[in-house]
Write a protein that holds these residues in place. Structure first.
Motif, PDB file in Angstrom:
ATOM      1  N   LEU A   3       0.830  -1.198   0.000  1.00 36.03           N
ATOM      2  CA  LEU A   3       0.000   0.000   0.000  1.00 36.03           C
ATOM      3  C   LEU A   3       0.870   1.256   0.000  1.00 36.03           C
ATOM      4  N   ASP A   4       1.911   1.248   0.798  1.00 36.06           N
ATOM      5  CA  ASP A   4       2.820   2.397   0.856  1.00 36.06           C
ATOM      6  C   ASP A   4       3.509   2.639  -0.482  1.00 36.06           C
ATOM      7  N   ARG A   5       3.870   1.559  -1.165  1.00 32.54           N
ATOM      8  CA  ARG A   5       4.524   1.708  -2.474  1.00 32.54           C
ATOM      9  C   ARG A   5       3.595   2.417  -3.457  1.00 32.54           C
ATOM     10  N   ILE A   6       2.319   2.030  -3.451  1.00 35.75           N
ATOM     11  CA  ILE A   6       1.364   2.641  -4.374  1.00 35.75           C
ATOM     12  C   ILE A   6       1.084   4.087  -3.994  1.00 35.75           C
ATOM     13  N   ILE A   7       1.030   4.348  -2.718  1.00 40.04           N
ATOM     14  CA  ILE A   7       0.786   5.712  -2.249  1.00 40.04           C
ATOM     15  C   ILE A   7       1.936   6.636  -2.629  1.00 40.04           C
ATOM     16  N   LYS A   8       3.159   6.121  -2.581  1.00 40.62           N
ATOM     17  CA  LYS A   8       4.339   6.969  -2.758  1.00 40.62           C
ATOM     18  C   LYS A   8       4.838   7.081  -4.196  1.00 40.62           C
ATOM     19  N   ILE A   9       4.336   6.259  -5.102  1.00 40.00           N
ATOM     20  CA  ILE A   9       4.813   6.354  -6.489  1.00 40.00           C
ATOM     21  C   ILE A   9       4.443   7.748  -7.030  1.00 40.00           C
ATOM     22  N   PRO A  10       5.367   8.474  -7.624  1.00 35.92           N
ATOM     23  CA  PRO A  10       5.089   9.850  -8.056  1.00 35.92           C
ATOM     24  C   PRO A  10       3.901  10.002  -9.010  1.00 35.92           C
ATOM     25  N   LEU A  11       3.746   9.058  -9.958  1.00 35.53           N
ATOM     26  CA  LEU A  11       2.584   9.112 -10.853  1.00 35.53           C
ATOM     27  C   LEU A  11       1.990   7.717 -10.972  1.00 35.53           C
ATOM     28  N   LEU A  12       0.733   7.585 -10.551  1.00 31.56           N
ATOM     29  CA  LEU A  12       0.018   6.312 -10.622  1.00 31.56           C
ATOM     30  C   LEU A  12      -1.044   6.392 -11.712  1.00 31.56           C
ATOM     31  N   ILE A  13      -1.057   5.393 -12.597  1.00 35.05           N
ATOM     32  CA  ILE A  13      -2.042   5.331 -13.675  1.00 35.05           C
ATOM     33  C   ILE A  13      -2.927   4.116 -13.455  1.00 35.05           C
ATOM     34  N   LEU A  14      -4.231   4.351 -13.324  1.00 37.45           N
ATOM     35  CA  LEU A  14      -5.206   3.277 -13.126  1.00 37.45           C
ATOM     36  C   LEU A  14      -6.088   3.180 -14.362  1.00 37.45           C
ATOM     37  N   ASP A  15      -6.089   2.014 -14.960  1.00 36.60           N
ATOM     38  CA  ASP A  15      -6.842   1.784 -16.195  1.00 36.60           C
ATOM     39  C   ASP A  15      -8.146   1.045 -15.885  1.00 36.60           C
ATOM     40  N   ASP A  16      -9.217   1.426 -16.585  1.00 34.05           N
ATOM     41  CA  ASP A  16     -10.517   0.728 -16.502  1.00 34.05           C
ATOM     42  C   ASP A  16     -11.124   0.751 -15.101  1.00 34.05           C
ATOM     43  N   LEU A  17     -11.130   1.894 -14.474  1.00 29.32           N
ATOM     44  CA  LEU A  17     -11.788   2.010 -13.175  1.00 29.32           C
ATOM     45  C   LEU A  17     -13.286   1.772 -13.330  1.00 29.32           C
ATOM     46  N   GLY A  18     -13.841   0.940 -12.437  1.00 29.08           N
ATOM     47  CA  GLY A  18     -15.275   0.699 -12.437  1.00 29.08           C
ATOM     48  C   GLY A  18     -15.746  -0.334 -13.438  1.00 29.08           C
ATOM     49  N   LEU A  19     -14.804  -0.939 -14.169  1.00 32.27           N
ATOM     50  CA  LEU A  19     -15.202  -1.945 -15.151  1.00 32.27           C
ATOM     51  C   LEU A  19     -15.673  -3.218 -14.461  1.00 32.27           C
ATOM     52  N   GLN A  20     -15.076  -3.523 -13.311  1.00 38.12           N
ATOM     53  CA  GLN A  20     -15.469  -4.685 -12.522  1.00 38.12           C
ATOM     54  C   GLN A  20     -15.889  -4.241 -11.124  1.00 38.12           C
ATOM     55  N   SER A  21     -16.799  -4.985 -10.510  1.00 40.39           N
ATOM     56  CA  SER A  21     -17.255  -4.644  -9.165  1.00 40.39           C
ATOM     57  C   SER A  21     -16.079  -4.750  -8.187  1.00 40.39           C
ATOM     58  N   MET A  22     -16.134  -3.954  -7.134  1.00 36.62           N
ATOM     59  CA  MET A  22     -15.028  -3.849  -6.194  1.00 36.62           C
ATOM     60  C   MET A  22     -15.451  -4.407  -4.831  1.00 36.62           C
ATOM     61  N   PRO A  23     -14.850  -5.511  -4.382  1.00 37.92           N
ATOM     62  CA  PRO A  23     -15.164  -6.041  -3.046  1.00 37.92           C
ATOM     63  C   PRO A  23     -14.892  -5.002  -1.956  1.00 37.92           C
ATOM     64  N   GLN A  24     -15.537  -5.169  -0.823  1.00 36.41           N
ATOM     65  CA  GLN A  24     -15.413  -4.206   0.272  1.00 36.41           C
ATOM     66  C   GLN A  24     -13.961  -3.972   0.668  1.00 36.41           C
ATOM     67  N   ILE A  25     -13.180  -5.032   0.750  1.00 38.44           N
ATOM     68  CA  ILE A  25     -11.788  -4.899   1.175  1.00 38.44           C
ATOM     69  C   ILE A  25     -10.975  -4.099   0.164  1.00 38.44           C
ATOM     70  N   HIS A  26     -11.322  -4.226  -1.125  1.00 37.95           N
ATOM     71  CA  HIS A  26     -10.671  -3.434  -2.165  1.00 37.95           C
ATOM     72  C   HIS A  26     -11.089  -1.967  -2.069  1.00 37.95           C
ATOM     73  N   GLN A  27     -12.348  -1.749  -1.732  1.00 41.44           N
ATOM     74  CA  GLN A  27     -12.831  -0.374  -1.566  1.00 41.44           C
ATOM     75  C   GLN A  27     -12.046   0.347  -0.476  1.00 41.44           C
ATOM     76  N   GLU A  28     -11.771  -0.346   0.605  1.00 37.21           N
ATOM     77  CA  GLU A  28     -11.028   0.261   1.708  1.00 37.21           C
ATOM     78  C   GLU A  28      -9.610   0.640   1.276  1.00 37.21           C
ATOM     79  N   ASP A  29      -8.968  -0.252   0.528  1.00 32.79           N
ATOM     80  CA  ASP A  29      -7.608   0.036   0.047  1.00 32.79           C
ATOM     81  C   ASP A  29      -7.620   1.192  -0.951  1.00 32.79           C
ATOM     82  N   PHE A  30      -8.605   1.196  -1.842  1.00 27.59           N
ATOM     83  CA  PHE A  30      -8.695   2.250  -2.850  1.00 27.59           C
ATOM     84  C   PHE A  30      -8.914   3.608  -2.192  1.00 27.59           C
ATOM     85  N   TYR A  31      -9.775   3.642  -1.199  1.00 29.13           N
ATOM     86  CA  TYR A  31     -10.027   4.905  -0.486  1.00 29.13           C
ATOM     87  C   TYR A  31      -8.758   5.391   0.210  1.00 29.13           C
ATOM     88  N   GLU A  32      -8.013   4.459   0.781  1.00 29.88           N
ATOM     89  CA  GLU A  32      -6.756   4.817   1.445  1.00 29.88           C
ATOM     90  C   GLU A  32      -5.767   5.409   0.437  1.00 29.88           C
TER      91      GLU A  32
END
Length: 256
Positions: A156-185
């Motif tokens: 989680l820290d690695r993803i938070i600290k990367i200078p530029l993060l690119i996320l492809d196809d957001l919302g294409l698949q349903s997100m389990p609760q545990i994934h939602q918590e990580d994404f919000y973080e």
């Protein structure tokens, strides 16, 4: 032992491979064109700097998970007139990265969203910025899998600290609760510190619905849209158009 051999050995010891590769060529040019000592030294140092910069770029690209083929140079701006070259080339200067402004590409499949996200990632790498590209659900799966071996917080820290993060196809698949918590973080910790590029087939008004808790969804969107640039791309699919063109060419060859 002549001077060139001695210089080569010293450069090798100091790991000056860029200078070492061009030494003989630069010596010949300096002698024939009567370079000053400072010009000769500056040229050799420039060779070394360029070699190191190229090596750094290669390492940065190999870690980024960007497609090597999807660059601005390979993007067909002529296919879809709704993609404005001037805007994309302005974004390619990457001023928004230092300002922590997010970029969103929204539109149907095949219009070039992912290609442009990759291309801006390449431009950032060329400017010395570390980038990481991931399909949104794959990234969250990778973060979550760290819970099994104790590496979750480190991932989680690695993803938070990367200078530029690119996320492809957001919302294409349903997100389990545990994934939602990580994404919000990730969203909260990157907010006003490090930018995001997000591509999605879904209208931005629907993005909050990836969170089952509407309050969290609203809070996440509030942070995402702050200082963000949304680029909506409509039109037909480039991939489908290419497929039809290839099929037509094959058909013509068969008739001939």
């Amino acid at each position: 032992m002549d001077d060139t051999v001695i210089l080569n050995k010293k450069m090798e010891k100091l790991r000056l491979s860029g200078m070492q590769q061009t030494l003989e060529q630069r010596l010949k040019a300096a002698q024939s064109e009567r370079w000053s000592y400072s010009t000769f030294l500056d040229t050799l140092l420039t060779d070394e700097v360029e070699k190191r910069c190229q090596a750094q770029l290669s390492r940065r690209l190999s870690k980024s998970m960007l497609s090597q083929e999807k660059t601005l140079e390979t993007f067909d701006f002529g296919f879809n007139p709704k993609v404005h070259p001037a805007l994309i080339r302005e974004l390619a200067c990457c001023k928004w990265v230092s300002e922590s402004g997010n970029i969103f590409f929204v539109g149907p499949s095949g219009v070039g969203k992912s290609h442009l996200a990759h291309a801006l990632g390449h431009e950032a790498c060329r400017r010395g910025i570390d980038v990481l590209f991931y399909r949104a659900h794959k990234l969250l799966e990778w973060i979550n899998s760290g819970r099994g071996d104790g590496s979750h917080q480190r991932r989680l820290d690695r993803i938070i600290k990367i200078p530029l993060l690119i996320l492809d196809d957001l919302g294409l698949q349903s997100m389990p609760q545990i994934h939602q918590e990580d994404f919000y973080e990730v969203i909260c910790e990157r907010y006003e510190k490090r930018p995001l590029i997000i591509t999605s087939n879904r209208d931005m008004s629907e993005w909050a619905s990836v969170f089952s808790n509407p309050l969290i969804g609203s809070a996440a969107m509030d942070r995402l849209v702050h200082r963000a640039t949304e680029i909506v791309i409509d039109g037909g699919s480039y991939r489908l158009d290419q497929f039809k063109s290839q099929a037509s060419r094959r058909s013509k060859k068969m008739v001939q």
